[in-house]
Design a protein around this motif. Structure first.
Motif, PDB file in Angstrom:
ATOM      1  N   GLU A  35      11.944  59.997  33.385  1.00  0.00           N
ATOM      2  CA  GLU A  35      11.385  58.675  33.622  1.00  0.00           C
ATOM      3  C   GLU A  35      10.796  58.051  32.367  1.00  0.00           C
ATOM      4  OE1 GLU A  35       8.496  59.040  36.603  1.00  0.00           O
ATOM      5  OE2 GLU A  35       7.123  60.231  35.406  1.00  0.00           O
TER       6      GLU A  35
ATOM      7  N   ARG B  59      13.526  56.017  28.369  1.00  0.00           N
ATOM      8  CA  ARG B  59      14.294  54.930  28.963  1.00  0.00           C
ATOM      9  C   ARG B  59      15.299  54.326  28.007  1.00  0.00           C
ATOM     10  NH1 ARG B  59      12.034  52.168  33.275  1.00  0.00           N
ATOM     11  NH2 ARG B  59      12.121  50.201  32.191  1.00  0.00           N
ATOM     12  N   GLY B  60      15.716  55.115  27.027  1.00  0.00           N
ATOM     13  CA  GLY B  60      16.739  54.609  26.102  1.00  0.00           C
ATOM     14  C   GLY B  60      16.296  53.321  25.460  1.00  0.00           C
ATOM     15  N   ALA B  61      15.070  53.356  24.981  1.00  0.00           N
ATOM     16  CA  ALA B  61      14.491  52.104  24.511  1.00  0.00           C
ATOM     17  C   ALA B  61      15.251  51.506  23.333  1.00  0.00           C
ATOM     18  CB  ALA B  61      13.041  52.333  24.121  1.00  0.00           C
ATOM     19  N   SER B  62      15.780  52.362  22.471  1.00  0.00           N
ATOM     20  CA  SER B  62      16.402  51.788  21.277  1.00  0.00           C
ATOM     21  C   SER B  62      17.681  51.047  21.645  1.00  0.00           C
ATOM     22  CB  SER B  62      16.687  52.879  20.253  1.00  0.00           C
ATOM     23  OG  SER B  62      17.488  53.871  20.836  1.00  0.00           O
TER      24      SER B  62
ATOM     25  N   ARG C 143      16.802  47.741  23.097  1.00  0.00           N
ATOM     26  CA  ARG C 143      16.511  46.688  22.121  1.00  0.00           C
ATOM     27  C   ARG C 143      17.788  46.055  21.604  1.00  0.00           C
ATOM     28  NH1 ARG C 143      12.449  49.959  20.658  1.00  0.00           N
ATOM     29  NH2 ARG C 143      13.595  51.010  19.019  1.00  0.00           N
TER      30      ARG C 143
ATOM     31  N   HIS D 227       8.251  46.612  34.414  1.00  0.00           N
ATOM     32  CA  HIS D 227       7.328  47.668  34.035  1.00  0.00           C
ATOM     33  C   HIS D 227       6.375  47.171  32.954  1.00  0.00           C
ATOM     34  CE1 HIS D 227       6.607  51.569  31.779  1.00  0.00           C
ATOM     35  NE2 HIS D 227       5.963  51.689  32.922  1.00  0.00           N
ATOM     36  N   GLU D 228       6.971  46.519  31.944  1.00  0.00           N
ATOM     37  CA  GLU D 228       6.150  46.015  30.842  1.00  0.00           C
ATOM     38  C   GLU D 228       5.148  44.983  31.345  1.00  0.00           C
ATOM     39  OE1 GLU D 228       8.367  44.265  27.635  1.00  0.00           O
ATOM     40  OE2 GLU D 228       6.658  42.985  27.123  1.00  0.00           O
TER      41      GLU D 228
ATOM     42  N   ILE E 143       2.274  46.661  32.915  1.00  0.00           N
ATOM     43  CA  ILE E 143       1.338  47.209  31.927  1.00  0.00           C
ATOM     44  C   ILE E 143       0.476  46.089  31.351  1.00  0.00           C
ATOM     45  CG2 ILE E 143       1.110  48.402  29.744  1.00  0.00           C
ATOM     46  CD1 ILE E 143       3.841  49.638  30.283  1.00  0.00           C
ATOM     47  N   ARG E 144       1.165  44.976  31.009  1.00  0.00           N
ATOM     48  CA  ARG E 144       0.416  43.884  30.396  1.00  0.00           C
ATOM     49  C   ARG E 144      -0.676  43.382  31.342  1.00  0.00           C
ATOM     50  NH1 ARG E 144       2.385  41.646  25.730  1.00  0.00           N
ATOM     51  NH2 ARG E 144       4.378  42.507  25.042  1.00  0.00           N
ATOM     52  N   MET E 145      -0.324  43.319  32.649  1.00  0.00           N
ATOM     53  CA  MET E 145      -1.341  42.877  33.603  1.00  0.00           C
ATOM     54  C   MET E 145      -2.485  43.884  33.648  1.00  0.00           C
ATOM     55  SD  MET E 145       0.945  41.341  36.647  1.00  0.00           S
ATOM     56  CE  MET E 145       1.861  39.835  36.448  1.00  0.00           C
TER      57      MET E 145
ATOM     58  N   PRO F 194       1.299  44.568  39.727  1.00  0.00           N
ATOM     59  CA  PRO F 194       1.202  45.638  38.733  1.00  0.00           C
ATOM     60  C   PRO F 194       1.201  47.016  39.385  1.00  0.00           C
ATOM     61  CG  PRO F 194      -0.857  44.391  38.879  1.00  0.00           C
ATOM     62  CD  PRO F 194       0.168  43.645  39.650  1.00  0.00           C
TER      63      PRO F 194
ATOM     64  N   LEU G  52       3.882  49.739  38.240  1.00  0.00           N
ATOM     65  CA  LEU G  52       3.479  50.927  37.496  1.00  0.00           C
ATOM     66  C   LEU G  52       3.688  52.214  38.274  1.00  0.00           C
ATOM     67  CD1 LEU G  52       0.306  49.586  35.719  1.00  0.00           C
ATOM     68  CD2 LEU G  52       2.645  49.768  34.895  1.00  0.00           C
ATOM     69  N   ARG G  53       3.957  52.066  39.565  1.00  0.00           N
ATOM     70  CA  ARG G  53       4.178  53.280  40.349  1.00  0.00           C
ATOM     71  C   ARG G  53       5.563  53.831  40.057  1.00  0.00           C
ATOM     72  NH1 ARG G  53       1.408  54.363  44.795  1.00  0.00           N
ATOM     73  NH2 ARG G  53       1.023  52.161  45.149  1.00  0.00           N
ATOM     74  N   TYR G  54       5.618  55.036  39.639  1.00  0.00           N
ATOM     75  CA  TYR G  54       6.893  55.663  39.319  1.00  0.00           C
ATOM     76  C   TYR G  54       7.213  56.644  40.399  1.00  0.00           C
ATOM     77  CZ  TYR G  54       8.026  54.340  34.588  1.00  0.00           C
ATOM     78  OH  TYR G  54       8.445  53.695  33.477  1.00  0.00           O
TER      79      TYR G  54
ATOM     80  N   LEU H  97      -6.890  45.959  39.848  1.00  0.00           N
ATOM     81  CA  LEU H  97      -5.465  45.642  39.862  1.00  0.00           C
ATOM     82  C   LEU H  97      -5.039  45.341  41.287  1.00  0.00           C
ATOM     83  CD1 LEU H  97      -3.935  48.324  37.475  1.00  0.00           C
ATOM     84  CD2 LEU H  97      -4.455  45.929  37.003  1.00  0.00           C
TER      85      LEU H  97
ATOM     86  N   HIS I  49     -12.299  42.351  34.583  1.00  0.00           N
ATOM     87  CA  HIS I  49     -11.439  43.468  34.237  1.00  0.00           C
ATOM     88  C   HIS I  49     -11.232  43.523  32.727  1.00  0.00           C
ATOM     89  CE1 HIS I  49      -6.852  44.539  34.142  1.00  0.00           C
ATOM     90  NE2 HIS I  49      -7.541  45.404  33.459  1.00  0.00           N
TER      91      HIS I  49
ATOM     92  N   PHE J  42      -2.780  56.039  31.837  1.00  0.00           N
ATOM     93  CA  PHE J  42      -1.880  56.403  32.943  1.00  0.00           C
ATOM     94  C   PHE J  42      -1.254  57.769  32.723  1.00  0.00           C
ATOM     95  CE2 PHE J  42      -1.787  51.850  32.219  1.00  0.00           C
ATOM     96  CZ  PHE J  42      -2.119  51.353  33.470  1.00  0.00           C
TER      97      PHE J  42
ATOM     98  N   HIS K  98       2.756  54.702  30.061  1.00  0.00           N
ATOM     99  CA  HIS K  98       2.990  53.269  30.199  1.00  0.00           C
ATOM    100  C   HIS K  98       2.785  52.501  28.908  1.00  0.00           C
ATOM    101  CE1 HIS K  98       3.983  53.550  34.267  1.00  0.00           C
ATOM    102  NE2 HIS K  98       2.777  53.534  34.810  1.00  0.00           N
TER     103      HIS K  98
ATOM    104  N   ILE L 126       4.605  50.163  26.043  1.00  0.00           N
ATOM    105  CA  ILE L 126       5.744  49.238  26.125  1.00  0.00           C
ATOM    106  C   ILE L 126       6.826  49.702  25.159  1.00  0.00           C
ATOM    107  CG2 ILE L 126       6.482  46.862  25.799  1.00  0.00           C
ATOM    108  CD1 ILE L 126       3.731  45.996  26.741  1.00  0.00           C
ATOM    109  N   ASP L 127       7.995  49.991  25.730  1.00  0.00           N
ATOM    110  CA  ASP L 127       9.077  50.624  24.974  1.00  0.00           C
ATOM    111  C   ASP L 127       9.468  49.853  23.728  1.00  0.00           C
ATOM    112  OD1 ASP L 127       9.230  52.596  26.818  1.00  0.00           O
ATOM    113  OD2 ASP L 127      10.767  51.595  28.025  1.00  0.00           O
ATOM    114  N   ASN L 128       9.470  48.520  23.847  1.00  0.00           N
ATOM    115  CA  ASN L 128      10.034  47.725  22.762  1.00  0.00           C
ATOM    116  C   ASN L 128       9.020  47.381  21.676  1.00  0.00           C
ATOM    117  OD1 ASN L 128      12.537  47.708  23.932  1.00  0.00           O
ATOM    118  ND2 ASN L 128      12.047  45.925  25.204  1.00  0.00           N
TER     119      ASN L 128
ATOM    120  N   VAL M 289      -1.736  44.899  22.228  1.00  0.00           N
ATOM    121  CA  VAL M 289      -1.509  44.186  23.485  1.00  0.00           C
ATOM    122  C   VAL M 289      -2.799  43.735  24.176  1.00  0.00           C
ATOM    123  CG1 VAL M 289      -0.595  44.417  25.820  1.00  0.00           C
ATOM    124  CG2 VAL M 289       0.805  45.062  23.881  1.00  0.00           C
TER     125      VAL M 289
ATOM    126  N   TYR N 289      -4.735  39.522  24.820  1.00  0.00           N
ATOM    127  CA  TYR N 289      -5.144  38.829  26.031  1.00  0.00           C
ATOM    128  C   TYR N 289      -6.616  38.482  26.007  1.00  0.00           C
ATOM    129  CZ  TYR N 289      -0.561  40.155  27.514  1.00  0.00           C
ATOM    130  OH  TYR N 289       0.774  40.298  27.582  1.00  0.00           O
TER     131      TYR N 289
ATOM    132  N   ASN O 186       9.358  56.048  22.121  1.00  0.00           N
ATOM    133  CA  ASN O 186      10.303  57.138  22.377  1.00  0.00           C
ATOM    134  C   ASN O 186      10.495  58.034  21.151  1.00  0.00           C
ATOM    135  OD1 ASN O 186      11.632  55.187  20.946  1.00  0.00           O
ATOM    136  ND2 ASN O 186      13.606  55.537  21.968  1.00  0.00           N
TER     137      ASN O 186
END
Ligand SMILES: Nc1ncnc2c1ncn2[C@@H]1O[C@H](COP(=O)(O)OP(=O)(O)O)[C@@H](O)[C@H]1O
Ligand SMILES: [Mg+2]
Lengths: 811, 233
Positions: A406, A409-412, A415, A717-718, A721-723, A804, A808-810, B57, B84, B92, B96, B98-100, B109, B113, B143
């Motif tokens: 999980e 996630r093959g992030a590269s 992108r 998902h992102e 997280i941001r929230m 959110p 965020l729940r996986y 949340l 918040h 987490f 969590h 951010i991948d990118n 991040v 905000y 990653n």
């Protein structure tokens, strides 16, 4: 086999599951393919089959050109042609024709006929036979023996009521007796608009003439001979000729063209190419859409594919699965596309008035071009396949367990995918901006055409043509009297404000204009190269008022400008500025070249210019004469009415019949209709470009929406997280919309210079198009931006609603 | 001193085909500033749910929730979001990140905000990189890091704005015990520095870092006790 069926079933299920994406994708494909196929089919007809001849692909035209004077194609000299005919071995027949015009008399109403003089091998060169009677015989091409003629089917029907016993009948052609020996088949009209063909004969003087260039030369390739061979051979002969007669051929260059290309008008060609380019862009945009959707579909299934691989699926099996889905999607789009293409073609064909279609070379051969359809299908399929399979190949390189875990996630590769999709959207935006601007400019230019003509208030004008027969109206005074009576009688019709005469009204005659040379007193006769020409109009004094043509200086004609008073002329503003720059033309004397008797006309007035057609960008110099001083045979009558001009047709007919019951009148039409018919071609182009522009806008919007929407779901998902990190709804909204707008702005920035280049090209093509149009360069980008804003705002609203907790729940 | 968190009869339920399925039942709980609380209980007990409610949340619940005396149950979304942002950091189980985004950008991040000016942002991020000894990793993507390193970044991100309260849902669940200990030491230090911490964990060993344990079962608080002292400090 069984597994393939299983794959197909699964593919169908996947397409149905993502039916929105499937529908968008197929719709984009259908739009791109449909528009492309329809325009391709038209282009095919215009560019490749403009002459309905079976042998068209074996036929060539050989023309002269003079690049130094921008003469691209013109006819050749007699001696030149005869030497080619003698020496060239690549052709089994080499024929020629020249333009002509004659009067038929002696068997009913005299009539002016559009005929062509042709060599006796003309029809056999083209590979056609008369429908009735026979072809010309070789000896009929000798001087003194050329007394036969062949009628067109149309003329045979109109003038002779399709008389089956027509053969052998003698008709007076310009006073000399000719025997009708044949009638061509229905629809055969080469050269365009021909009504009759007469054999041409060369006398001794013509046989050695290299200066006068009257002949259009058509050749039929020898069996097994190729276009290139024939071209090379003709060019070699031409070189020898140029070496032997350097004076006669100085600066001239022979060109060899396929007959199809030769017969297509340059304008038709330019506009057809413009439309082809535009739909090509649409296809590219559609492909980008398809690629985007496919990309999204496949990359959204990384996990599924990884699981399949973990279950032992080979890479081949996985690729096959995706391939089947892509192909099915493309087939679906293609099926929609072919219906769309048929529909577009039928709309195009059914809206062209038959009167106009007759003059468009190739119109009759428009039909759905299956080759074009297959071509667009191929392009669409390839783009779908590439974009559908590339991600899976990309991802099968990365570790499967990575994908399954999980956190990995093959992030590269994500992108890289994202960047590629962004590039596609930017390309879509810029291409569609170019198309939108092109369409906007054309539509505006077309509107400008309509506005220009509003000055005549054409909605209340009725026009008609008549041609006084020479036999009944031989003297000037008789013709002048006829015209006097005509005007008096017509203006007495109730609700007719006034009646006027002119030779040609704007847009009359299909917009065609003939310019004649003229002399200016006290100036040397102009050199051969620079022509001093003007459109010659013979008008009644009230013509300028009826057409609202303004007077700039001097006076217009009056009723006292008659046969016994001083011969006068009124010139147009452009004639004054071109030939009397820095002088006052009033009081100067001009003479129409070749006029008999030779009279000098005193210039008494200068009037505003008139636009005769939409093709010429610049006003054409015009010279007006009063009808009583130059009573003509051919006249256009203009009536200004208080009501719908079409209502007066029968009243006009009976009034004219009361003066001369045998006089044929024709082209009785409101000027509005004359104008509409004359610009129907360009209105087609404008309408089609507008359609293409709208399609482009829709496709680009779909593209932006698709990418932003996918990016939101990919980034759920992102966003979660941001929230969790404190991003407010506004911040999320701005993030998504900002992303979409960034792509849009980059696309517009790339598209604008391209659009500007296109505008420059268009402005040289069409009157009324300016390369610096604020609507096109500010308004249209804003519209595009606004639509793109909406297209990214909708996904943004979805992003804002992301929970959110769920994101965020996986599990 | 008033408690940091005060629940009165807090309940949360899901709709389960007409009837209510309760995830949290009549929770009455107070947590003081400076505490290090561990929530324990079997899977499905409602631990994560409780943490999300504390972290604001989740707003679909009934009952009363006071945060530093402020009645959260009466606040609108915007106010909750502000509360918040100002006070709470999250860590987490599955990090969590951010991948990118690079490590540096991930740390930025939360700052983005809170309208922290650019210069200050950079210095805050650099501080955090220093504090957690991950300066060398700042340009790497998540990653490219080990799980422990990712969680280190996760903790750094959570505390970059020095929140009053740090919430951690099984922060070491995906880590080896050595990596887990490292994170726990970090928590201990943060707690010593004044940050209130609430963590969810299954591990007694982790629980021992805290000073109080709340046991949840089927949505009920079944037991509260002081934690056993940390063996190795
Ligand atoms: N969206 C939902 N709909 C229905 N039930 C849910 C939903 N989310 C969580 N639950 C249930 O709430 C209970 C508590 O979940 P959670 O707080 O994640 O437990 P824990 O973290 O203690 O393992 C579980 O029984 C779970 O099935
Ligand atoms: Mg949990």
């Amino acid at each position: 086999m069984d597994t393939i069926r299983q794959d197909i079933r699964y593919a169908l299920r996947m397409l149905w599951k993502h039916r929105f994406a499937t529908f968008v994708c197929a719709g984009a494909l259908a739009l791109g393919m449909g528009a492309n196929t329809a325009i391709f089919s038209m282009a095919e007809a215009f560019l490749r089959h403009p002459v309905p001849l079976d042998e068209v692909n074996r036929l060539l035209a050989v023309v002269d050109s003079k690049p130094r004077q921008n003469i691209e194609k013109t006819s050749v000299a007699t001696a030149t042609y005869l030497e080619w005919q003698e020496q060239a071995l690549s052709f089994d027949r080499l024929g020629a024709y020249s333009w002509d015009g004659v009067n038929f008399t002696g068997d009913g109403t005299p009539q002016k006929i559009q005929d062509f003089r042709v060599t006796t091998n003309f029809f056999s060169t083209l590979g056609v036979q008369p429908h009735l009677g026979r072809d010309f015989l070789p000896e009929e091409g000798e001087p003194g023996k050329n007394q036969e003629l062949i009628l067109s089917y149309g003329l045979w029907e109109r003038r002779y009521a399709a008389d089956p016993k027509i053969l052998g009948k003698v008709v007076k052609v310009d006073g000399r007796p000719f025997t009708i020996v044949g009638v061509m088949g229905k629809g055969f009209d080469f050269p365009m608009s021909a009504e009759a063909w007469l054999p041409m004969a060369f006398d001794a003087k013509q046989r050695v003439d290299r200066d006068d260039r009257p002949l259009w030369v058509i050749g039929h390739l020898r069996p097994g001979g190729s276009f290139e061979q024939a071209k090379a051979e003709i060019l070699t002969i031409a070189q020898h000729q140029a070496a032997a007669y350097p004076d006669a051929y100085k600066d001239w260059q022979v060109r060899v063209l396929p007959l199809g290309e030769f017969a297509t008008g340059d304008l038709t060609r330019q506009y057809t190419l413009l439309l082809l380019g535009a739909v090509g862009f649409v296809l590219l945009i559609a492909c980008a859409d398809v690629a985007n959707v496919q990309f999204a579909r496949v990359s959204g299934r990384q996990k599924e594919l990884a699981v399949r691989a973990a279950m032992g699926a080979t890479r081949g099996r996985i690729v096959r699965q995706l391939l089947i889905e892509s192909v099915m999607l493309s087939l679906f789009g293609a099926a929609l596309g072919i219906f769309l293409a048929l529909w577009i073609l039928s709309v195009i064909l059914s809206h062209m008035p038959p009167d106009i279609a007759r003059y468009i070379a190739g119109w009759k051969s428009i039909h759905l071009d299956f080759g074009a359809f297959l071509f667009t299908f191929g392009v669409a399929l390839a783009s779908g396949l590439l974009s559908g399979i590339a991600p899976s190949l990309m991802s099968s390189r990365t570790n499967i367990s990575e994908t399954l875990k999980e956190s990995g996630r093959g992030a590269s590769s994500g992108r890289a995918r994202h960047r590629l999709r962004s590039v596609l959207v930017v390309a879509e935006i810029s291409l569609s901006l170019v198309l939108l601007v092109g369409a906007g400019l054309l539509v505006k230019g077309f509107n400008a055409l309509l506005t220009v003509n509003q000055q005549y208030r054409p909605e209340s004008l009725l026009t008609l043509n008549l041609n006084l027969p020479e036999l009944q109206y031989p003297q000037r005074s008789v013709r002048a009297t006829f015209h006097d009576r005509l005007l008096q009688s017509l203006s007495s019709i109730p609700q007719v404000q006034s009646a006027a005469l002119a030779t040609t009204v704007p847009y009359g005659n299909g917009g065609g204009t003939d310019a004649d040379r003229f002399l200016i007193e006290g100036r040397p006769v102009e050199q051969r190269e620079e022509s001093r020409t003007a459109i010659m109009e013979t008008v009644s004094p009230n013509y300028f008022a009826v057409m609202s043509i303004g007077l700039r200086d001097g006076r217009v004609f009056t009723d006292s400008d008659g046969d016994s008073t001083q011969p006068v002329a009124v010139i147009s503003r452009s004639l004054a500025s071109r030939y009397f720059a820095g002088e006052n033309p009033l009081g100067k004397k001009v003479q129409v070249a070749g006029s008999k008797p030779e009279v000098w006309l005193t210039v008494v007035g200068i009037v505003e210019d008139v636009r005769y057609n939409w093709i010429q960008k610049d006003a054409l110099p015009t010279l007006y004469r009063p009808y009583r001083q130059n009573p003509t045979y051919y006249t256009t009558v203009v009536l200004r009415t208080d009501d719908n001009p079409a209502k007066f047709t029968s009243a006009v007919r009976s009034k004219i019949a009361a003066i001369d019951p045998d006089l044929p009148i024709y082209e009785v039409k409101p000027l509005n209709q004359v104008i509409t018919e004359s610009i129907v071609g360009i209105s087609y182009v404008a309408a089609m470009m507008a359609g293409i522009g709208i399609i482009a806008l829709v496709l680009a919007t779909v593209g932006v929406y698709g990418v932003m929407s996918y990016s939101v779901s990919e980034r759920t998902h992102e966003m979660g997280i941001r929230m969790a990190m404190g991003a407010s709804q506004g911040a999320i909204n701005r993030l998504v919309v900002g992303n979409g707008m960034l792509l849009t702005v980059i696309g517009i920035a790339i598209g604008l210079p391209l659009a500007f280049a296109l505008a420059r090209a268009l402005s040289s093509l069409l009157f009324g198009v300016t390369a610096s149009d604020p609507f096109a360069f500010i308004g249209l980008p804003l519209i595009l931006g606004a639509v793109a804003f909406l297209a990214s705002y909708l996904p943004a609203r979805r992003a804002v609603r992301i929970d959110p907790l769920t994101a965020l729940r996986y599990e | 001193m008033e408690p940091l968190i005060q629940f009165r009869s807090l309940e949360k339920s899901y709709d389960a085909g007409g009837s209510k399925f309760f995830v949290l039942r009549r929770i009455n709980l107070a947590i003081q500033q400076g505490e290090f609380v561990t929530i324990m209980g079997p899977s499905g007990a409602g631990k994560s749910t409780l943490l999300s409610i504390i972290g604001m949340l989740d707003s679909a619940w009934t009952g009363e929730y006071y945060f530093l005396g402020e009645a959260v149950h009466q606040l609108n979304n915007k106010k909750r979001n502000e509360l918040h942002k100002a006070n709470i950091g999250f860590v987490f189980q599955s990090y969590h990140l951010i991948d990118n985004l690079t490590v540096f950008e991930n740390l930025e991040v939360p700052l983005s905000y809170k309208n922290v000016p650019h210069k200050e942002r950079v210095s805050l991020v650099c501080d955090a990189l220093d504090r957690f000894h991950i300066v060398g990793k700042k340009d790497l993507f998540p990653n490219q890091l080990s799980g422990g390193q990712q969680q280190l970044v996760g903790v750094a991100r959570a505390v970059i704005l020095h929140p009053k309260l740090l919430l951690a849902d099984e922060p070491t669940g995906n880590l080896h015990s050595a990596q887990g200990d490292e994170i726990m030491e970090l928590f201990k230090k943060l707690n010593d520095g004044g940050t209130t911490i609430i963590q969810v964990t299954h591990s007694e060993r982790n629980a021992a870092y805290g000073n109080r344990i709340v046991q949840l079962k089927d949505g009920w608080v079944v037991n509260e006790s002081a934690a056993a002292t940390v063996q190795s400090a």
